[in-house]
Design a protein around this motif. Structure first.
Motif, PDB file in Angstrom:
ATOM      1  N   LEU A  64      16.508  -8.351  48.826  1.00 38.25           N
ATOM      2  CA  LEU A  64      17.864  -8.461  48.251  1.00 38.25           C
ATOM      3  C   LEU A  64      18.798  -8.858  49.403  1.00 38.25           C
ATOM      4  O   LEU A  64      19.638  -8.066  49.806  1.00 38.25           O
ATOM      5  CB  LEU A  64      18.312  -7.145  47.613  1.00 38.25           C
ATOM      6  CG  LEU A  64      17.767  -6.796  46.226  1.00 38.25           C
ATOM      7  CD1 LEU A  64      18.290  -5.432  45.773  1.00 38.25           C
ATOM      8  CD2 LEU A  64      18.121  -7.849  45.185  1.00 38.25           C
ATOM      9  N   TRP A  65      18.628 -10.000  49.946  1.00 40.57           N
ATOM     10  CA  TRP A  65      19.451 -10.547  51.029  1.00 40.57           C
ATOM     11  C   TRP A  65      19.324  -9.726  52.322  1.00 40.57           C
ATOM     12  O   TRP A  65      20.271  -9.698  53.119  1.00 40.57           O
ATOM     13  CB  TRP A  65      20.951 -10.554  50.688  1.00 40.57           C
ATOM     14  CG  TRP A  65      21.410 -10.992  49.350  1.00 40.57           C
ATOM     15  CD1 TRP A  65      21.358 -10.292  48.194  1.00 40.57           C
ATOM     16  CD2 TRP A  65      22.074 -12.234  49.028  1.00 40.57           C
ATOM     17  NE1 TRP A  65      21.930 -11.002  47.173  1.00 40.57           N
ATOM     18  CE2 TRP A  65      22.392 -12.192  47.655  1.00 40.57           C
ATOM     19  CE3 TRP A  65      22.447 -13.359  49.772  1.00 40.57           C
ATOM     20  CZ2 TRP A  65      23.046 -13.229  47.003  1.00 40.57           C
ATOM     21  CZ3 TRP A  65      23.111 -14.381  49.122  1.00 40.57           C
ATOM     22  CH2 TRP A  65      23.400 -14.312  47.747  1.00 40.57           C
ATOM     23  N   SER A 123      24.188   2.378  54.139  1.00 42.18           N
ATOM     24  CA  SER A 123      24.125   1.292  53.154  1.00 42.18           C
ATOM     25  C   SER A 123      25.401   0.479  53.263  1.00 42.18           C
ATOM     26  O   SER A 123      26.377   0.888  53.913  1.00 42.18           O
ATOM     27  CB  SER A 123      24.048   1.853  51.732  1.00 42.18           C
ATOM     28  OG  SER A 123      25.249   2.558  51.434  1.00 42.18           O
ATOM     29  N   SER A 125      27.367  -0.038  50.722  1.00 37.19           N
ATOM     30  CA  SER A 125      28.401   0.682  49.967  1.00 37.19           C
ATOM     31  C   SER A 125      29.084   1.718  50.854  1.00 37.19           C
ATOM     32  O   SER A 125      30.312   1.860  50.840  1.00 37.19           O
ATOM     33  CB  SER A 125      27.784   1.386  48.758  1.00 37.19           C
ATOM     34  OG  SER A 125      27.233   0.449  47.871  1.00 37.19           O
ATOM     35  N   VAL A 128      31.439   0.155  53.329  1.00 36.56           N
ATOM     36  CA  VAL A 128      32.727  -0.199  52.738  1.00 36.56           C
ATOM     37  C   VAL A 128      33.619   1.035  52.603  1.00 36.56           C
ATOM     38  O   VAL A 128      34.799   1.015  52.980  1.00 36.56           O
ATOM     39  CB  VAL A 128      32.515  -0.888  51.369  1.00 36.56           C
ATOM     40  CG1 VAL A 128      33.825  -0.993  50.606  1.00 36.56           C
ATOM     41  CG2 VAL A 128      31.880  -2.264  51.573  1.00 36.56           C
ATOM     42  N   HIS A 158      31.734  -5.181  46.734  1.00 34.57           N
ATOM     43  CA  HIS A 158      31.764  -4.323  47.917  1.00 34.57           C
ATOM     44  C   HIS A 158      30.987  -3.042  47.672  1.00 34.57           C
ATOM     45  O   HIS A 158      31.378  -1.964  48.109  1.00 34.57           O
ATOM     46  CB  HIS A 158      33.219  -4.035  48.310  1.00 34.57           C
ATOM     47  CG  HIS A 158      34.002  -5.282  48.595  1.00 34.57           C
ATOM     48  ND1 HIS A 158      33.767  -6.060  49.707  1.00 34.57           N
ATOM     49  CD2 HIS A 158      34.980  -5.910  47.902  1.00 34.57           C
ATOM     50  CE1 HIS A 158      34.585  -7.109  49.692  1.00 34.57           C
ATOM     51  NE2 HIS A 158      35.321  -7.033  48.606  1.00 34.57           N
ATOM     52  N   GLU A 231      34.739 -10.589  51.179  1.00 31.21           N
ATOM     53  CA  GLU A 231      33.499 -11.131  51.736  1.00 31.21           C
ATOM     54  C   GLU A 231      33.848 -12.525  52.270  1.00 31.21           C
ATOM     55  O   GLU A 231      34.417 -13.337  51.521  1.00 31.21           O
ATOM     56  CB  GLU A 231      32.443 -11.280  50.648  1.00 31.21           C
ATOM     57  CG  GLU A 231      32.071 -10.025  49.902  1.00 31.21           C
ATOM     58  CD  GLU A 231      31.547 -10.341  48.502  1.00 31.21           C
ATOM     59  OE1 GLU A 231      32.369 -10.429  47.549  1.00 31.21           O
ATOM     60  OE2 GLU A 231      30.325 -10.519  48.369  1.00 31.21           O
ATOM     61  N   SER A 236      27.306 -11.649  45.852  1.00 31.74           N
ATOM     62  CA  SER A 236      26.782 -11.187  44.567  1.00 31.74           C
ATOM     63  C   SER A 236      27.340 -11.900  43.361  1.00 31.74           C
ATOM     64  O   SER A 236      26.632 -12.137  42.393  1.00 31.74           O
ATOM     65  CB  SER A 236      27.073  -9.704  44.398  1.00 31.74           C
ATOM     66  OG  SER A 236      26.240  -8.970  45.216  1.00 31.74           O
ATOM     67  N   ASP A 264      33.758  -8.022  54.801  1.00 32.56           N
ATOM     68  CA  ASP A 264      32.530  -7.377  54.360  1.00 32.56           C
ATOM     69  C   ASP A 264      31.386  -8.348  54.624  1.00 32.56           C
ATOM     70  O   ASP A 264      31.167  -9.303  53.867  1.00 32.56           O
ATOM     71  CB  ASP A 264      32.641  -7.006  52.880  1.00 32.56           C
ATOM     72  CG  ASP A 264      31.440  -6.205  52.407  1.00 32.56           C
ATOM     73  OD1 ASP A 264      30.433  -6.150  53.144  1.00 32.56           O
ATOM     74  OD2 ASP A 264      31.510  -5.642  51.299  1.00 32.56           O
ATOM     75  N   VAL A 266      28.152  -7.614  54.758  1.00 31.06           N
ATOM     76  CA  VAL A 266      26.868  -7.012  54.390  1.00 31.06           C
ATOM     77  C   VAL A 266      25.825  -8.106  54.115  1.00 31.06           C
ATOM     78  O   VAL A 266      24.656  -7.967  54.472  1.00 31.06           O
ATOM     79  CB  VAL A 266      27.047  -6.051  53.191  1.00 31.06           C
ATOM     80  CG1 VAL A 266      25.708  -5.661  52.587  1.00 31.06           C
ATOM     81  CG2 VAL A 266      27.800  -4.801  53.641  1.00 31.06           C
ATOM     82  N   ARG A 417      17.324 -14.623  43.041  1.00 27.37           N
ATOM     83  CA  ARG A 417      18.247 -13.644  42.459  1.00 27.37           C
ATOM     84  C   ARG A 417      19.118 -14.398  41.472  1.00 27.37           C
ATOM     85  O   ARG A 417      19.449 -15.567  41.705  1.00 27.37           O
ATOM     86  CB  ARG A 417      19.181 -13.086  43.537  1.00 27.37           C
ATOM     87  CG  ARG A 417      18.688 -11.862  44.232  1.00 27.37           C
ATOM     88  CD  ARG A 417      18.536 -10.665  43.354  1.00 27.37           C
ATOM     89  NE  ARG A 417      19.791 -10.092  42.909  1.00 27.37           N
ATOM     90  CZ  ARG A 417      19.881  -9.176  41.948  1.00 27.37           C
ATOM     91  NH1 ARG A 417      18.809  -8.768  41.315  1.00 27.37           N
ATOM     92  NH2 ARG A 417      21.058  -8.681  41.614  1.00 27.37           N
TER      93      ARG A 417
END
Ligand code: PXG
Length: 451
Positions: A64-65, A123, A125, A128, A158, A231, A236, A264, A266, A417
């Motif tokens: 997942l990335w 994580s 989340s 953030v 986020h 981001e 996503s 962000d 991530v 995805r």
């Protein structure tokens, strides 16, 4: 003697364990549909997964990335195994262990000068939430306690905790969960098919969308706004590459009004764009950077929040025996996660992976844009080693077409995805050109059969 139903209910639970798919409530999954036709992965190495039925699947999504260095890399696996044996856990509060300091010291070398502190989470989340809390606490510490609002962006993602959900802008992720945080507003998203469809890299049109922040400043007053979070490339929601000049403008508006800018990263962090971070790629320096995913190559959950020196230093006042920030997690800087992080950084360095995406980007771009012209493809977007193919939705059944592409892809040996009717691709950074061909040609074959 047969047991009555009531007696069965009282039996110790262990006696009733069966290995089936029921007990696990899967995240972000259509559980009932999945459990009727499960897709189980049982093994992975480098660019490939193997499914339970033995078929091989090219990983076009880096898990997942997150699996940026590819799967089951020996250095990382060994570091994790050794760490578990040497020091499995150390308390994170009022105690330390060497590897968390080592990882933090290594990590800050990747950031521009002035961003020189790291807070560990587990994580994206949590990164953030941590960033938002630091933003509030910093504004208060510097005497700007009236700055209690947060600004996110429509279609932003986020993570799934309350702060991240609130500043996020994906309706499906928000609507089930009450009224969320108060005092949050959103600037407009940057997706604009009418002006920018089939753009290679950053769109020419749309920098002015950053001025939407001025609208919110005019509405709420800058003195009430603590931070803006975006981001750099929205992931996503469907891979939205920022228009040229957009992030620069956002930075300038934040500076003008004393608002913190949080990137962000991530998804964009750790080489995804062909530069170590989006901060490098775009040359725009925020005040706080959130990361996770590629930090440990997805092997052990971990996140890191990078913070500018002046933000950190604003807390380092008052009596030294006082805790400066009342925030942290049991597993902040977990030794095993730190060992995975250090080994991951070493793997990235040894193989030049944090910039490898830049070498492959032109090939990747050409391969993806070769899908332009297929009947249902309404956009192709790309930057670094990220790509998106947006499909015309089935009338009245949004997401159906992309989902069926995903399922067919898995059967034909490629992992993608999907989000809405967009297919997102973000392979491990070790991908070879021949594997880019395999990914895109397999996808082309599927897209040609779409109804
Ligand atoms: N911020 C951003 C920008 C993200 O992309 C998170 C925060 C939350 O991270 P955690 O580790 O709490 O999941 C993310 C996560 C997808 C997909 O395919 C994207 C994410 C997670 C799972 C799937 O779009 N992004």
């Amino acid at each position: 003697m047969a047991l009555a139903d009531a007696d069965v209910a009282d039996l110790p639970r262990t006696r009733a364990i069966t290995n089936n798919l029921e007990a696990y409530w899967m995240p972000f999954t259509a559980n009932r549909q999945f459990k009727k036709a499960p897709r189980l992965l049982v093994r992975a190495k480098d660019m490939y997964y193997w499914a339970a039925d033995g078929h091989k699947v090219l990983d076009g999504a880096a898990g997942l990335w997150c699996v940026n260095a590819g799967h089951a890399r020996p250095k990382i696996s060994e570091a994790v195994a050794n760490q578990v044996k040497e020091l499995d856990y150390a308390p994170a509060f009022q105690m330390g262990h060497p590897k968390s300091f080592e990882l933090a010291s290594r990590l800050v070398t990747y950031m521009p000068r002035g961003i020189d502190h790291v807070f560990f989470t587990n994580s994206g989340s949590e990164s953030v939430e941590t960033a938002l809390k630091i933003a509030f606490a910093y504004q208060r510490a510097r005497g700007e306690g009236s700055r209690v609002r947060l600004i996110g962006r429509e279609r932003g993602y986020h993570g799934v905790n309350f702060g991240g959900m609130s500043v996020g802008g994906m309706v499906a992720n928000r609507k089930q969960f009450g009224t969320l945080l108060s005092g949050v507003d959103h600037i407009r998203h940057t997706h604009d098919l009418a002006r920018n469809a089939f753009t290679r890299g950053q769109p020419e049109q749309g920098a002015e969308l950053a001025d939407d922040l001025e609208r919110l400043v005019a509405l709420h007053d800058a003195s009430t706004i603590a931070a803006v979070i975006v981001e750099p490339v929205a992931g996503s929601a469907g891979v939205y590459v920022p228009p040229k000049g957009y992030l620069e403008r956002l930075r300038a508006i934040c500076d003008k009004h004393g608002i913190l800018l949080i990137f962000d990263e991530v998804i964009t962090g750790f080489g995804r764009l062909g530069a170590p971070f989006a901060v490098d790629y775009f040359g725009v320096v925020p005040d706080i950077v959130t990361t996770a995913k590629g930090l440990t190559n997805g092997v052990i959950p971990m996140g890191a929040v990078f913070v500018k020196q002046e933000i950190h230093d604003a807390f380092m006042t008052g009596p030294e025996n006082l805790i400066e920030l009342f925030h942290g997690y049991t597993y902040s800087g977990n030794p095993v996660a730190c060992a995975a992080g250090i080994a991951t950084l070493e793997t990235y360095e040894e193989e030049g992976l944090l910039t490898r995406g830049a070498e492959l980007a032109p090939y990747w771009e050409d391969a993806l844009h070769s899908l332009k012209g297929l009947p249902l493809v309404i956009d192709v977007r790309n930057i670094g080693l990220v790509g998106a193919i947006e499909l015309e939705p089935v009338a009245g059944s949004p997401t159906k077409r992309a989902y069926s592409t995903f399922v067919q892809g898995f059967e034909k040996g490629i992992l993608m995805r999907t989000t809405g009717d967009t297919i997102a691709l973000s392979p491990p950074l070790i991908i070879q050109k021949s594997e880019i061909d395999l990914l895109v040609d397999t996808l082309r074959g599927i897209l040609k059969t779409l109804q």
